[in-house]
Design a protein around this motif. Structure first.
Motif, PDB file in Angstrom:
ATOM      1  N   UNK A 249      -1.583   6.223   6.076  1.00 57.09           N
ATOM      2  CA  UNK A 249      -1.887   5.312   6.833  1.00 57.09           C
ATOM      3  C   UNK A 249      -1.191   3.748   6.881  1.00 57.09           C
TER       4      UNK A 249
ATOM      5  N   UNK B 114       1.257  -1.257  -0.515  1.00 54.83           N
ATOM      6  CA  UNK B 114       0.170  -0.289   0.364  1.00 54.83           C
ATOM      7  C   UNK B 114       0.788   1.287   0.067  1.00 54.83           C
TER       8      UNK B 114
ATOM      9  N   UNK C 258      -3.586  12.062   9.135  1.00 57.70           N
ATOM     10  CA  UNK C 258      -4.659  12.177   7.585  1.00 57.70           C
ATOM     11  C   UNK C 258      -5.721  12.342   7.514  1.00 57.70           C
ATOM     12  N   UNK C 259      -6.424  12.293   8.891  1.00 57.49           N
ATOM     13  CA  UNK C 259      -7.651  13.286   9.058  1.00 57.49           C
ATOM     14  C   UNK C 259      -7.810  14.352   8.548  1.00 57.49           C
TER      15      UNK C 259
ATOM     16  N   UNK D  85      -3.523  -0.575  15.101  1.00 59.69           N
ATOM     17  CA  UNK D  85      -2.718   0.092  14.056  1.00 59.69           C
ATOM     18  C   UNK D  85      -2.323   1.710  14.997  1.00 59.69           C
TER      19      UNK D  85
ATOM     20  N   UNK E  98      -3.256   8.305  11.925  1.00 60.47           N
ATOM     21  CA  UNK E  98      -4.684   8.323  11.359  1.00 60.47           C
ATOM     22  C   UNK E  98      -5.131  10.075  11.776  1.00 60.47           C
TER      23      UNK E  98
ATOM     24  N   UNK F 264     -10.714   6.403   9.222  1.00 58.57           N
ATOM     25  CA  UNK F 264     -10.439   8.029   7.795  1.00 58.57           C
ATOM     26  C   UNK F 264     -11.002   6.685   6.510  1.00 58.57           C
TER      27      UNK F 264
ATOM     28  N   UNK G 117      -8.560   1.781   3.060  1.00 64.13           N
ATOM     29  CA  UNK G 117      -8.147   2.568   4.218  1.00 64.13           C
ATOM     30  C   UNK G 117      -8.973   0.929   5.386  1.00 64.13           C
TER      31      UNK G 117
ATOM     32  N   UNK H 146      -6.964  15.368   5.383  1.00 65.76           N
ATOM     33  CA  UNK H 146      -8.133  15.346   4.617  1.00 65.76           C
ATOM     34  C   UNK H 146      -8.429  16.187   4.773  1.00 65.76           C
TER      35      UNK H 146
ATOM     36  N   UNK I 251       0.363   0.898   9.718  1.00 63.85           N
ATOM     37  CA  UNK I 251       0.138  -0.447   9.929  1.00 63.85           C
ATOM     38  C   UNK I 251       1.164  -2.069   9.793  1.00 63.85           C
TER      39      UNK I 251
ATOM     40  N   UNK J 219      -6.261  -1.497   5.641  1.00 67.85           N
ATOM     41  CA  UNK J 219      -4.948  -1.077   6.851  1.00 67.85           C
ATOM     42  C   UNK J 219      -6.257  -0.788   8.232  1.00 67.85           C
ATOM     43  N   UNK J 220      -7.063  -1.582   8.802  1.00 62.69           N
ATOM     44  CA  UNK J 220      -7.690  -1.104  10.014  1.00 62.69           C
ATOM     45  C   UNK J 220      -7.626   0.687  10.022  1.00 62.69           C
ATOM     46  N   UNK J 221      -8.084   0.945   9.377  1.00 67.53           N
ATOM     47  CA  UNK J 221      -8.372   2.318   9.680  1.00 67.53           C
ATOM     48  C   UNK J 221      -9.853   2.783   9.302  1.00 67.53           C
TER      49      UNK J 221
END
Lengths: 474, 101, 304
Positions: B47, B7, B66-67, B58, B63, C52, C44, B70, B51, C47-49
């Protein structure tokens, strides 16, 4: 025992003004002035605190590292904070004169400017590499909004161009932050500085962060968005961007280089930045000499000055660092003064074409005196802050036996003399006084005040330099 | 190859695709789309980095980052689109105003 | 061994992104972009998010996609770039991508970053959900500034759009089926938003997701003309808009008066403060996101 929370107040004071200004729209200009004065007081408080106690650290939310975010005020931050606050007060006052009270432009300008100031102070005090991203975004997006308050297509399209460059820059920076966090698991600048070592990951992060910030600073040759944005924005916005807000990305670059990357990676990347900065100085100064419009000339002059500040990177050392800081604050005063003067000229005669300014100095004596004095600092002639700054840089260049940096600075100074005199030459030609001009004295006094500040910085450099030295690298 | 690395590589590719399109294409709307794609790439990298431990919860910090990202991204996009619309509106009203890049 | 679905997703995403940006027609690009966003949400989730994924689906894909669509008025004439330029840039980009990917591969495997520290202290933060704890407590400064970014952007958008009356979204008259659907969906969205805010302390959820969902409902109402355009003249709009930032300012400033740090929550009050703050933020975020959409009466349709 906690004293007055000066650091936090520099962030909260402009924010309070912005929020109140949005709620009580009719009084927005007055609220902005009060807010700017409070911020200046708070910034002075920070400076006094740092002068007495050295680097100050505060945590946000009372969480210790590495969990929380820290605020940090060292000499450089304090000096820039105070200088920007003083210039900010001047520009706020000028904006009150420039915009029609109650106009749409005023009601957008003041809140956006105060939000930008909030972001700016949060940026100067931040010690966290992701928090710096958020503060950068706040200052950038508000800057775009400020440029767009012009409303005409030129302003809107230059704002859009600026925004696109800025978006690209932010993403590059953020990817660099991701690499740093992925490698070291911390986001605080001091913690990162302690664990970063030479290696491909560090190089990658450095390249990304530097390229990202180079787009926003801007560093030659990525400066394409700047001249149009500065020239087509309303005058207070141009003064703000060139003097104050536009320096943010450069500041962040210096912080991250000093705090995180400086030691492990050696001098080669710094020399590259210096070369690009030098190219910017020379190119922008030459282009400035050929400009027809005054505001574009001042915009290119700003690019040249920024290029000079980038020379701090290869010359890194205590004196050069102080020189760079001094250049930042002197240029803040000088650029703001020049733009305000240009704005006054444009308002009075309806255009800003340099070749048609003949004889104007007799009708607008104070305006041109302010422009000339600001030009003295831009040229780096004594007695001015610009002179002190350039002298420190030149001296460091000679100490390192790298005289070519000094040559660039001196040539840049000569070229700026050329374009400043070009503006003044026509204006001081004797011409018959055709009619008296009604305009507000206030803008002239403000421009003059800023220009005199730039000179004063040259006359009394000890105190500011001592402040900058607190916590500075050797 | 652990999944997170796939990823992350995907995110890097997205970032590169977006950036190259941002530079390459002239139309503003396409540039805005490209910036959004690029942003998604950076977020994917973050993200993915969260992981890396194969079991267990995680890392919540990326996270949160990223929030935040966004939200910042949508703010910039909205501002850009407002500028585009206003420029287009001005162009429709006055044929002499040419919308620039 | 990597699960096939992850490999598939990881390969599909850049390919779809390339299609999004290489398609000649912009409306197709936007639709593909929305599909891309949905696939990202899947990534996401893998990836356990879930937080998000929620925000990406609601904000990054849903609202951004809708915003992009609403700004596609006339067809832009595609100006294809010169093939040599395209090849040169593609080459450089590919090289950079390979370099970056190899750098990423060099990152320490299994490193956990700040995760353990957060999980250890999340009790003290007053919320059980670690992402909410980071956002609203440990790194609340970031969230505060981000809220200001949103607010400043909305001020910017309003300032840019002001003075142009015809700035609405192009809509054809809506069919009764759509109207009925809207009448069913919007109340459900409001309830869902409230639930997300309330649950945010224990499970994925929170102000941004809830705000985005509320905004989605509001935009639906706008598009079907069930709601008047939002304007700052209206008292209600101003209250909603400023509720979040003002409360955040107070939460940041008040502790300073008592000798604490900025944004320091009193011990034991963390949970309730966060809930209150998130509720106010939800309203503000919803208002701002709705205001990003063109408000006002739609302009007459123009061709070409």
């Amino acid at each position: 025992m906690r004293g007055v929370p000066w650091l936090e107040l520099t962030i909260l004071a402009p924010l309070c003004g912005a929020l109140l200004g949005l709620v009580l729209q009719r009084a927005v200009a007055v609220l902005a002035l009060v807010s700017s004065l409070s911020t200046a007081v708070a910034s002075a408080g920070v400076a006094v605190l740092v002068a007495r106690h050295g680097t100050i650290r505060r945590s946000v939310g009372a969480w210790e590292l590495p969990l929380g975010i820290q605020l940090r005020a060292d000499g450089l931050a304090a000096l820039v904070l105070v200088a920007f606050a003083v210039v900010g007060v001047f520009i706020t006052a000028y904006a009150m004169v420039h915009f029609e009270p109650g106009s749409r432009a005023a009601r957008s300008f003041f809140p956006l400017w105060l939000f930008a100031w909030t972001g700016l102070d949060a940026l100067l005090l931040s010690s966290d590499v992701f928090n710096l991203y958020v503060t950068l975004e706040l200052t950038t997006l508000t800057s775009v909004g400020l440029v767009a308050t012009g409303g005409d297509p030129a302003a809107l399209s230059s704002a859009l161009r600026y925004l696109l460059f800025a978006m690209a820059g932010s993403l590059l920076y953020l990817l660099g932050v991701a690499l740093l966090y992925g490698a070291h698991g911390v986001l605080d600048l001091d913690l990162l500085g302690a664990v970063v070592t030479r290696g491909p990951v560090t190089w990658g992060a450095l390249a990304l962060i530097t390229c990202g910030l180079a787009l926003k600073a801007p560093l030659f040759p990525l400066h394409g968005w700047l001249p149009a944005a500065y020239a087509s924005a309303p005058v207070p916005v141009s003064a703000l961007l060139s003097g104050v807000v536009g320096k943010c990305s450069l500041y962040v670059l210096v912080r991250i280089w000093l705090g995180v990357f400086g030691v492990p990676l050696g001098r080669a990347p710094a020399v590259l930045i210096g070369v690009l900065g030098a190219a910017g100085v020379l190119w922008a100064s030459i282009v400035a000499c050929r400009q027809q419009r005054l505001k574009l000339l001042v915009a290119y002059s700003s690019i040249a000055q920024l290029g000079t500040i980038f020379l701090v990177f290869p010359l890194m050392g205590r004196a050069a660092f102080a020189g760079g800081a001094y250049l930042v604050i002197s240029h803040a005063c000088a650029a703001a003064a020049m733009f305000i003067a240009a704005g006054t000229i444009e308002q009075v005669v309806g255009h800003d074409e340099i070749d048609r300014l003949d004889g104007l100095a007799h009708r607008l004596p104070l305006t041109f005196v302010a422009f000339a004095l600001a030009g003295v600092s831009a040229m780096g002639m004594p007695p001015s802050g610009g002179f002190v700054a350039k002298w420190l840089l030149v001296r460091t260049a000679f100490e390192l036996h790298e005289w070519w940096w000094a040559a660039v600075i001196l040539i840049g100074g000569l070229l700026s003399a050329a374009y400043v005199f070009r503006v003044l030459r026509g204006a001081f030609v004797p011409a018959p006084i055709t009619e008296t001009i009604r305009r507000s004295r206030a803008s002239d006094l403000l421009a003059l005040g800023l220009a005199l500040l730039a000179l004063a910085l040259g006359l009394a450099p000890d105190l500011p330099l001592a402040l900058a030295a607190q916590g500075a690298p050797s | 190859m652990p999944p997170w690395l796939a990823y992350a590589a995907s995110g890097v590719s997205l970032f590169a695709v977006g950036m190259s399109a941002l530079v390459l294409h002239g139309e503003v709307m396409r540039k805005i789309l490209a910036a959004n794609v690029s942003a998604s790439g950076v977020f994917l990298v973050l993200v993915a980095l969260a992981r890396r431990a194969p079991k267990g919860p995680p890392d919540p910090v990326p996270h949160a980052l990223v929030l935040t990202g966004i939200v910042v991204s949508v703010s910039a996009t909205a501002l850009a689109l407002a500028l585009v619309r206003q420029l287009r509106h001005g162009a429709q009203l006055g044929p002499s105003d040419e919308r620039r890049r | 061994m990597i699960p096939p679905i992850d490999l598939l997703l990881a390969t599909a995403l850049p390919l779809i992104a390339w299609r999004v940006l290489a398609t000649d027609e912009l409306p197709t690009s936007v639709v593909l972009f929305i599909a891309f966003g949905l696939l990202s949400a899947l990534a996401w989730a893998r990836l356990d998010a879930p937080d998000v994924a929620l925000v990406e689906a609601a904000v990054g894909t849903g609202l951004t996609g809708a915003l992009l669509m609403s700004s596609l008025r006339s067809m832009e004439r595609p100006r294809p770039p010169s093939p040599w330029r395209a090849r040169a840039i593609a080459l450089v980009a590919a090289a950079i991508a390979v370099a970056l990917a190899s750098v990423v591969a060099l990152l320490p495997r299994g490193a956990l970053g700040l995760g353990p520290a957060v999980l250890a202290r999340s009790e003290e933060s007053g919320v059980a959900q670690p992402v909410t704890a980071v956002l609203m407590n440990f790194r609340g400064h970031d969230t505060h500034l981000e809220m200001l970014v949103l607010l400043a952007a909305s001020i910017g958008v309003l300032s840019i759009q002001h003075g142009t009356a015809s700035h609405g979204v192009d809509t054809a008259p809506t069919s009764s089926v759509v109207m009925m659907l809207v009448e069913l969906i919007v109340p459900a969205l409001v309830v869902l938003a409230g639930y997300l805010v309330w649950r945010g302390s224990r499970a994925p959820g929170g102000a941004f997701q809830a705000g985005a969902i509320l905004a989605g409902g509001a935009v639906l109402l706008l598009l079907t003309r069930r709601m008047a355009p939002l304007s700052l003249e209206r008292q209600m709009v101003r209250m909603f808009l400023f509720a979040g930032p003002v409360l955040f300012f107070l939460v940041a400033a008040v502790p300073l008066g008592f000798g604490g740090d900025m944004l320091e929550y009193p011990r034991g009050w963390g949970g309730s403060l966060i809930l209150g703050l998130e509720s106010a933020l939800t309203l503000s975020i919803a208002t701002i996101l709705t205001m990003f959409f063109p408000q006002g009466a739609p302009a007459p349709r123009r061709r070409g």
